[in-house]
Design an enzyme around this catalytic site. Structure first.
Site, PDB file in Angstrom:
ATOM      1  N   SER A   1      39.055  76.485  18.562  1.00  0.00           N
ATOM      2  CA  SER A   1      37.987  75.880  17.785  1.00  0.00           C
ATOM      3  C   SER A   1      38.526  75.079  16.610  1.00  0.00           C
ATOM      4  O   SER A   1      39.544  75.433  16.006  1.00  0.00           O
ATOM      5  CB  SER A   1      37.048  76.976  17.262  1.00  0.00           C
ATOM      6  OG  SER A   1      36.103  76.455  16.346  1.00  0.00           O
TER       7      SER A   1
ATOM      8  N   TYR B   1      34.706  69.702  16.504  1.00  0.00           N
ATOM      9  CA  TYR B   1      33.464  69.432  15.799  1.00  0.00           C
ATOM     10  C   TYR B   1      33.637  68.106  15.082  1.00  0.00           C
ATOM     11  O   TYR B   1      34.653  67.882  14.406  1.00  0.00           O
ATOM     12  CB  TYR B   1      33.169  70.515  14.764  1.00  0.00           C
ATOM     13  CG  TYR B   1      32.571  71.780  15.320  1.00  0.00           C
ATOM     14  CD1 TYR B   1      31.394  71.753  16.060  1.00  0.00           C
ATOM     15  CD2 TYR B   1      33.172  73.014  15.073  1.00  0.00           C
ATOM     16  CE1 TYR B   1      30.840  72.925  16.564  1.00  0.00           C
ATOM     17  CE2 TYR B   1      32.617  74.187  15.564  1.00  0.00           C
ATOM     18  CZ  TYR B   1      31.458  74.131  16.309  1.00  0.00           C
ATOM     19  OH  TYR B   1      30.918  75.286  16.792  1.00  0.00           O
TER      20      TYR B   1
ATOM     21  N   THR C   1      32.093  69.305  20.976  1.00  0.00           N
ATOM     22  CA  THR C   1      30.809  70.002  20.900  1.00  0.00           C
ATOM     23  C   THR C   1      29.778  69.058  20.297  1.00  0.00           C
ATOM     24  O   THR C   1      29.966  68.553  19.185  1.00  0.00           O
ATOM     25  CB  THR C   1      30.933  71.277  20.058  1.00  0.00           C
ATOM     26  OG1 THR C   1      31.833  72.177  20.714  1.00  0.00           O
ATOM     27  CG2 THR C   1      29.579  71.960  19.895  1.00  0.00           C
TER      28      THR C   1
ATOM     29  N   LYS D   1      30.639  69.380  25.478  1.00  0.00           N
ATOM     30  CA  LYS D   1      30.006  70.704  25.469  1.00  0.00           C
ATOM     31  C   LYS D   1      28.703  70.654  24.680  1.00  0.00           C
ATOM     32  O   LYS D   1      28.660  70.128  23.565  1.00  0.00           O
ATOM     33  CB  LYS D   1      30.945  71.739  24.851  1.00  0.00           C
ATOM     34  CG  LYS D   1      30.375  73.153  24.750  1.00  0.00           C
ATOM     35  CD  LYS D   1      31.427  74.106  24.199  1.00  0.00           C
ATOM     36  CE  LYS D   1      30.891  75.522  24.055  1.00  0.00           C
ATOM     37  NZ  LYS D   1      29.995  75.653  22.886  1.00  0.00           N
TER      38      LYS D   1
ATOM     39  N   HIS E   1      25.078  76.872  23.173  1.00  0.00           N
ATOM     40  CA  HIS E   1      25.856  77.449  22.070  1.00  0.00           C
ATOM     41  C   HIS E   1      25.640  78.963  21.978  1.00  0.00           C
ATOM     42  O   HIS E   1      25.610  79.538  20.886  1.00  0.00           O
ATOM     43  CB  HIS E   1      25.502  76.774  20.744  1.00  0.00           C
ATOM     44  CG  HIS E   1      26.680  76.577  19.830  1.00  0.00           C
ATOM     45  ND1 HIS E   1      27.411  75.414  19.805  1.00  0.00           N
ATOM     46  CD2 HIS E   1      27.263  77.400  18.919  1.00  0.00           C
ATOM     47  CE1 HIS E   1      28.376  75.519  18.901  1.00  0.00           C
ATOM     48  NE2 HIS E   1      28.307  76.730  18.344  1.00  0.00           N
TER      49      HIS E   1
END
Length: 376
Positions: A125, A147, A173, A248, A272
């Protein structure tokens, strides 16, 4: 995208003493909850709003019945399958999850190492509590989840680090313009402890996330996402990286088609884990529509609610190429660090092998030919 001819199966999960661990992947929740402070358990396990979508993910998967084939002569099926054109020990990747040092001091490197031992990708992440360089060194196939940050320069810097670290895919994402309102965290006034930071961001860049305030989620207040992410940004990204691109957070088949047209190697059907829009559909209910919409233009993976090998089988039977498994891996990490995570992945492989045997499937590709019924 046609099935790829596979070499001999990857080694797969290392041998572990499964008798020392829970008997199913879902049962890792018990020892994890016992090991964690209540507010941390709520942070990793809760959803947004009244948790309608969180609950729906599991209920919808349970309603998918798979019709077994019989007399197929299958003895010991293979679990290996390709994801992004590379053979994996099973059609599974460890989902991106933030701040893993919250649940165990070894954090992301331990889970990445467990994924490497199991022969499956690990997705790091943006909000990892360990720098991407250390995660990539501990793992094997490390994909990076991005992100989109408010400062494009920070995105560019992250991409440079991701490339230098040797990551093999990039997962963007797209369902987090803002963080969903997660009421457990609001009620707990949840804040990150001092030792847990967003290690991939300059200076942590999330000071607000450490400032606990009653009735406020500090993690939400400290978010650094760019809410106006658009297809134009993805075009810029596609020109900035040679890595396979996964998108995603797809639920609408129209967005899946547009992602494929934009050059995505895969889309991830995800809500999510029920942590964003409360009221979004369970992912498995829209999976067949997404698969039908994109056809062979890109791979389709399922995320949100996967709790075991039968769920992997269900996703395959509904047309997915594979799944992301999230919370159960955090539970296993909390319960026993790297050893717990290795045990969980070994158990998942055994569950998948049993499911393939019981449905007469020689491998995951055969499972994609199974029929399903909804409602039991």
């Amino acid at each position: 995208m046609a099935d790829t001819m596979l070499p001999d199966a990857p080694a797969g999960p290392v041998a572990v003493d499964v008798a020392a661990w829970p008997a199913s992947l879902a049962e890792f929740a018990g020892p994890a909850r016992a090991a964690l402070p209540p507010e941390v358990w709520d942070f990793i396990n809760g959803g947004s709003g009244t948790e309608t979508t969180l609950t729906a993910n599991r209920a919808a998967l349970d309603r998918v019945a798979v019709l077994p084939r019989v007399l197929t002569g299958v003895d010991r099926p293979r679990t290996d399958a390709p994801l992004l054109g590379r053979a994996q020990a099973m059609p599974v990747a460890v989902a991106p999850m933030a701040y893993q040092r919250l649940v165990h001091p070894d954090g992301e490197p331990a889970l990445a190492a467990a994924a490497a031992a199991a022969g499956v990708p690990y997705v790091a992440s943006t909000l990892s509590s360990t720098p991407i360089e250390e995660i990539a060194a501990a793992g094997d196939q490390v994909w990076f989840q991005l992100y989109w940050l408010r400062e494009r320069g920070m995105v560019a810097d992250l991409l440079d680090r991701v490339h230098a670290a040797g990551c093999t895919a990039l997962m963007v994402t797209v369902d987090v313009p803002i963080l969903g309102r997660r009421l457990r965290d609001v009620r707990n006034g949840f804040a990150l402890p001092p030792h847990v930071t967003a290690a991939n961001l300059p200076g942590g860049r999330n000071d607000l996330a450490h400032q606990g305030t009653p009735g406020v989620s500090a993690v939400s207040a400290g978010a650094v996402f760019a809410p106006a992410l658009s297809w134009a940004d993805l075009e810029w990204l596609r020109g900035r990286t040679p890595l396979p691109l996964l998108i995603k957070g797809i639920l609408d088949p129209r967005d899946a088609v547009r992602a494929a047209e934009a050059g995505a190697a895969a889309v991830v059907v995800s809500n999510h884990g029920g942590r964003q829009l409360d009221g979004a559909p369970a992912t498995v209910t829209v999976l067949p529509e997404v698969v039908a919409a994109v056809g062979e233009r890109c791979e389709v993976l399922l995320d949100s609610g996967v709790r075991g090998g039968v769920d992997v089988l269900r996703a395959l039977a509904l047309g997915a190429r594979g799944v992301l498994v999230g919370r159960p891996m955090l539970w296993a990490l909390a319960a026993g660090g790297r050893a717990g995570a290795e045990a969980a992945l070994a158990l998942l492989a055994a569950e998948l092998r049993d499911a393939l045997t019981l449905t007469g499937c020689a491998d995951p590709a055969a499972a994609r030919q199974l029929r399903t019924l909804t409602g039991g």
